[in-house]
Design an enzyme around this catalytic site. Structure first.
Site, PDB file in Angstrom:
ATOM      1  N   MET A  77       0.815  -1.202   0.000  1.00 54.00           N
ATOM      2  CA  MET A  77       0.000   0.000   0.000  1.00 54.00           C
ATOM      3  C   MET A  77       0.857   1.265   0.000  1.00 54.00           C
ATOM      4  SD  MET A  77      -3.138  -0.924  -0.009  1.00 54.00           S
ATOM      5  CE  MET A  77      -4.124  -2.372   0.262  1.00 54.00           C
ATOM      6  N   CYS A  78       1.873   1.300   0.862  1.00 55.72           N
ATOM      7  CA  CYS A  78       2.725   2.472   1.018  1.00 55.72           C
ATOM      8  C   CYS A  78       4.101   1.995   1.473  1.00 55.72           C
ATOM      9  CB  CYS A  78       2.153   3.445   2.053  1.00 55.72           C
ATOM     10  SG  CYS A  78       0.426   3.921   1.776  1.00 55.72           S
ATOM     11  N   ARG A  79       5.021   2.934   1.632  1.00 56.97           N
ATOM     12  CA  ARG A  79       6.336   2.674   2.213  1.00 56.97           C
ATOM     13  C   ARG A  79       6.633   3.804   3.190  1.00 56.97           C
ATOM     14  NH1 ARG A  79       7.865  -2.420   1.451  1.00 56.97           N
ATOM     15  NH2 ARG A  79       5.717  -2.346   2.158  1.00 56.97           N
TER      16      ARG A  79
END
Length: 280
Positions: free
Chosen positions: A1-3
């Site tokens: 989804m994200c980092r």
């Protein structure tokens, strides 16, 4: 989804981690080998605590809906700042629109929060979860993400007094609502919280198959392991980073956080504790 990444230690320019390493956060925004999405180009954010001992000072925030690799302001800002504790996050939107109010990290008073993952079928749960917020916190939710609601739900349940218990109660509340609605494996993610002195990083999911999370080994050990790596001389003895995925290919530089675990970084150093393992 994200980092995301969270740094604590001697003051440094955030660019040293956000921009410079081979697998920097900006590099991961273009190519994230361990992420659920390879590209994380739906905005970014940086939250940092000033290099000061004045505890009343709020963390500062910079959010942008530009891809991190495309934003010149990010380079200017992260080389100009010195900070002993900062968060950085690159976003891959999983439904909520691309807008500044949906960019991490989120701030409440002295607290910063960010999340990689998702709350399954959040649109079905949002109304009930929003109504569970402390009425004084309700108007402070400016965006439409599940992550911001998780943050304020944790604040409602006492995050400012006990971050581990506050987030645990918030996630249990979400799981209880999901069970009533027949939603399976509702919580997925890694979470980071800080008050400017201590950082808590969590790896947890309802299905116990969480997004990746790593921490760096202590800097003196790392410098001893790699005495010829000049970049490591930029960091002091207290420097530590928690990341969604490693920033370097150096063997032994990063250790994966176990499932259902919280990593705690404070003045006393580094430690791990179980988190919500009673459901495992």
């Amino acid at each position: 989804m994200c980092r995301w990444l969270a740094y604590t230690g001697e003051p440094i320019h955030p660019a040293v981690l956000i921009l410079e390493p081979r697998h920097s956060l900006v590099a991961q925004s273009l190519n994230s080998p361990l992420g659920a999405e390879t590209v994380n180009g739906d905005g970014f954010g940086v939250g940092w605590y000033p290099d000061t001992e004045v505890l009343e000072v709020q963390p500062a925030l910079f959010h942008s809906i530009e891809p991190a690799w495309h934003d010149e302001n990010l380079r200017e800002l992260t080389w100009a700042i010195d900070s002993p504790l900062f968060f950085a996050h690159v976003r891959a939107a999983a439904g909520p629109p691309i807008q500044q109010t949906n960019c991490h990290p989120f701030r409440h008073g002295r607290w910063l929060f960010m999340h990689n993952g998702a709350i399954a079928e959040f649109s079905r749960m949002r109304r009930e979860l929003m109504l569970a917020l402390d009425p004084e916190l309700f108007p402070l939710v400016h965006g439409t993400t599940d992550s911001e609601v998780v943050f304020y739900l944790a604040v409602t349940f006492g995050l400012e007094q006990d971050p581990i218990r506050g987030l645990a109660r918030a996630l249990r509340q979400i799981e209880q609502v999901a069970e009533r609605l027949g939603i399976r494996d509702v919580v997925q993610g890694t979470f980071a919280v800080s008050d400017g002195e201590t950082t808590w990083a969590f790896r947890y999911s309802t299905a116990h198959r969480s997004r990746t999370l790593f921490y760096s080994v202590d800097m003196p050990t790392l410098q001893e392991m790699y005495p010829d790596v000049e970049r490591l001389r930029l960091f002091g003895a207290k420097a530590r980073v928690v990341v969604s995925e490693p920033l370097t290919d150096l063997p032994g530089a990063f250790v994966e956080v176990d499932e259902s675990t919280v990593v705690i970084l404070d003045a006393e150093g580094f430690r791990e504790e179980p988190f919500l393992r009673d459901a495992a």
